[in-house]
Design an enzyme around this catalytic site. Structure first.
Site, PDB file in Angstrom:
ATOM      1  N   LYS A  91      15.231  -7.629   0.183  1.00 53.79           N
ATOM      2  CA  LYS A  91      13.904  -7.140   0.592  1.00 53.79           C
ATOM      3  C   LYS A  91      12.864  -7.721  -0.360  1.00 53.79           C
ATOM      4  O   LYS A  91      13.147  -7.931  -1.547  1.00 53.79           O
ATOM      5  CB  LYS A  91      13.831  -5.618   0.613  1.00 53.79           C
ATOM      6  CG  LYS A  91      13.963  -4.918  -0.686  1.00 53.79           C
ATOM      7  CD  LYS A  91      12.749  -4.367  -1.384  1.00 53.79           C
ATOM      8  CE  LYS A  91      11.487  -4.289  -0.643  1.00 53.79           C
ATOM      9  NZ  LYS A  91      10.376  -3.974  -1.619  1.00 53.79           N
ATOM     10  N   THR A 139      10.611  -2.378   2.934  1.00 53.72           N
ATOM     11  CA  THR A 139       9.386  -1.584   2.747  1.00 53.72           C
ATOM     12  C   THR A 139       8.270  -2.189   3.605  1.00 53.72           C
ATOM     13  O   THR A 139       8.154  -1.852   4.775  1.00 53.72           O
ATOM     14  CB  THR A 139       8.970  -1.552   1.257  1.00 53.72           C
ATOM     15  OG1 THR A 139       8.917  -2.882   0.749  1.00 53.72           O
ATOM     16  CG2 THR A 139       9.956  -0.734   0.455  1.00 53.72           C
ATOM     17  N   GLU A 143       3.012 -10.235   1.492  1.00 50.31           N
ATOM     18  CA  GLU A 143       2.149  -9.319   2.240  1.00 50.31           C
ATOM     19  C   GLU A 143       0.947 -10.041   2.835  1.00 50.31           C
ATOM     20  O   GLU A 143       0.107 -10.565   2.129  1.00 50.31           O
ATOM     21  CB  GLU A 143       1.695  -8.175   1.338  1.00 50.31           C
ATOM     22  CG  GLU A 143       2.797  -7.134   1.197  1.00 50.31           C
ATOM     23  CD  GLU A 143       2.565  -6.191   0.031  1.00 50.31           C
ATOM     24  OE1 GLU A 143       1.661  -6.435  -0.769  1.00 50.31           O
ATOM     25  OE2 GLU A 143       3.337  -5.207  -0.051  1.00 50.31           O
ATOM     26  N   THR A 153       9.735  -9.808  -7.384  1.00 50.64           N
ATOM     27  CA  THR A 153      10.024  -8.412  -7.117  1.00 50.64           C
ATOM     28  C   THR A 153      10.800  -8.294  -5.847  1.00 50.64           C
ATOM     29  O   THR A 153      10.348  -8.745  -4.800  1.00 50.64           O
ATOM     30  CB  THR A 153       8.756  -7.616  -6.850  1.00 50.64           C
ATOM     31  OG1 THR A 153       7.991  -7.624  -8.005  1.00 50.64           O
ATOM     32  CG2 THR A 153       9.103  -6.186  -6.487  1.00 50.64           C
TER      33      THR A 153
END
Lengths: 395, 395
Positions: free
Chosen positions: B176, B149, B266, B187
């Site tokens: 991922k 993602t 991120e 996660t």
């Protein structure tokens, strides 16, 4: 019955106290960094401190006095937290007060500090500057500015509380916040002065109660500082007191200040109330509400004005409380964004929810649908400015 | 004794499996968004899922099979988490598999999804695309890209494990991550395939153990998703197995992948190991280490390369563990920044500590000085890119 009358200015409205501030050379922009609050006679004091195990030296110094004492002097400073400075940090405070007592009759003096952790106080500089105080001044603005750090606006509030018989007392507050605000206990310095003739036992009881739905319900970044201090001092000069009225005034002040802290959370642009209803207990509701107000993904979605309710649901699910997606519903103000019959956000609701999120403050309401427990926590968004402020706070 | 030999490529190294991926029209840049892993015969499967109460539909669908079952098919998709979609979300998966079983003999098929919460799957589009799969392909790259993602790099790893007698088995992993990574359970989607002849009971035991010091020790933003999935599948085709060697290989893989997740958090630019030693228990050390890896103020200081150790101390004090500032010491790699005899950071240490912080990865070591408990958590910095990515993830 009673009336709460909002007053201009701040601490000036409370009789029996003197206060002021000046620049002692720590803030390079020349703004105040040293202040004081004193009373002509020793006054009752009641305090709540940080839950952090590494309490700063001024807090340890205060706690040395034991449970029941009166004081007539508080010295305030910013730019140095006097935290993680060991026994020397406490001795430094004693040394400062020893010098100041040559000029002033100090009874159980208190110090309260905010700023960077891990540096000893510059005693000589503080003593030299404190000797320049006009100890008879009553300048609330000068005082509150002495404790401001990254605050973007001044937090000062005052009320006159008028009772039915026409008698009244006053209560006023100065506060600093911004950054490190956490529900475990908001990082801040907050001083509430009153001339109400309140008994010490009521001070303890009411101050503690007022914290639960105010400072303990707000979050900026989930961190808890070493220096959090909330203090209530009463000169009793008005000779007037009513418990119900005082409680209401105190709760109004602490709640207003708590919301001001969130509003002024470092770099925050929005205040959001996370209202959780229908949990199995108030404790469970609190757990979910605080998880929401602390979630980075929720905070960034709020910043981005993105009605991504999935992050709300996910955070509730991760909070550890009892919940069931067949019972859950989520609203942004009054816009339903999720329940089991409407799992997908249609374009109209999405647009409506987005519009809610463009406001400066709004409510995200989560109906858990399992019981009667409820709690509202307050949080803010997290944007680029938070990162900018905190990436190099010391410089 | 055994040798762990790093291999090129990924899942291709494990016999008994087929895998591939394609673009089904969900990722608008044309990259893969639908993938599969299948085995020629039903294989043992062992899974660990998110602790989130709102488990996504594919996880609920999996759990319906009970404790002990074999599967020959996993369907993977990104862009839609199929979470908070109620019973319909599970029915959608059944419908998809009903259609696919017209072409393929599916035994206990599994689905695994990542993406946005709160939207039903576009079944027809998925079925149409899945019918275009080459079910005999063995393309690990195409498979892993189908689950990526916001990942900025591909997470794929493979080892051959050679035993003393010259026999060997293989183990490979695709994963991922990025965003919502939390110690409660990272996660992510992570699939580990092996041809080791491992008993089911060892799969359960070793997978669970491997998580503790890997995925459960990493944090990007403290949030936990609805879709976290870690799965281990064994074709047993090699006929070879050694528990010690397998355990080592599995732990190497999960630890490597966990660090990759942090590295690719991120917007993160640095990976920091928070090593806490000398706590009263391992649990207390874990509590402090995870608090450090989750603290926004610590994360932003890391981003700003500011050796503001006060935030480290403050976070430990706030974590709720037993600690004493007279016993505590803090190091950035080997640079002492705090102990009770050195409360103030001198310019030389400050410069040295700052230099450590300019590195891509380093260690912040906290010696609590009270006991034998220790734990290392891994975290990353938080900068502007995190805010940018998450402010409007869906668009």
């Amino acid at each position: 019955m009673f009336n709460l009358i909002s007053l201009k200015n701040g601490l000036e409205n409370v009789s029996g106290f003197y206060f002021g501030g000046l620049n002692a050379g720590f803030k390079t922009n020349g703004d105040n960094d040293l202040g004081f609050i004193r009373s002509d006679e020793p006054v009752q004091v009641c305090a709540i401190f940080t839950s952090n195990k590494f309490k700063a030296a001024p807090i340890r110094h205060f706690l040395r006095y034991g449970n029941d004492f009166k004081t007539n002097f508080i010295l305030l400073n910013s730019k140095n937290a006097n935290a993680m400075t060991g026994k020397e940090g406490i001795n430094d405070i004693d040394d400062i007060f020893k010098e100041l007592s040559k000029k002033l009759n100090l009874i159980n003096p208190i110090m309260s500090s905010t700023g960077v952790i891990g540096y000893r106080l510059k005693k000589d500089k503080i003593i030299e500057a404190a000797n320049k105080f006009d100890f008879n001044s009553r300048n609330s603005d000068a005082t509150v500015r002495a404790i401001m750090t990254t605050d973007s606006f001044k937090k000062e509030i005052a009320f006159r509380v008028e009772l039915e018989d026409g008698k009244s007392f006053n209560i006023a507050c100065i506060c600093k916040g911004a950054g490190m605000i956490n529900p475990a206990f908001a990082t801040m310095l907050c001083f509430i002065l009153t001339d109400a003739d309140i008994p010490k036992s009521d001070m303890d009881e009411l101050l503690k109660a007022s914290v639960e739905e105010s400072f303990n319900a707000v979050s900026v970044d989930g961190d808890t500082s070493t220096n959090d201090t909330l203090m209530l001092l009463s000169s009793q000069k008005s000779g007037v007191y009513d418990k119900t009225a005082f409680k209401f005034a105190l709760e109004t002040i602490t709640k207003t200040m708590a919301l001001n802290l969130v509003k002024d959370g470092e770099g925050s642009t929005k205040v959001v109330a996370f209202e959780v209803n229908g949990a199995l207990s108030n404790e469970q509701a609190m757990k979910a509400a605080k998880a929401l107000s602390n979630s980075l993904l929720v905070k960034t979605a709020i910043f981005g004005e993105d009605p991504n309710w999935g992050r709300i649901a996910s955070t509730i699910g991760a909070s550890g409380i009892e919940c069931d997606d067949e019972k859950l519903s989520i609203y942004y103000d009054d816009v339903l964004v999720f329940d089991k019959d409407h799992p997908e956000l249609d374009e109209i609701s999405e647009e409506k929810a987005h519009k809610v999120m463009t406001k400066d403050s709004y409510k995200i309401r989560c109906e858990i649908g399992l019981g009667e427990g409820k709690f509202t926590a307050y949080g803010c968004d997290l944007g680029h400015t938070y990162v900018k402020i905190n990436a190099d706070y010391r410089s």
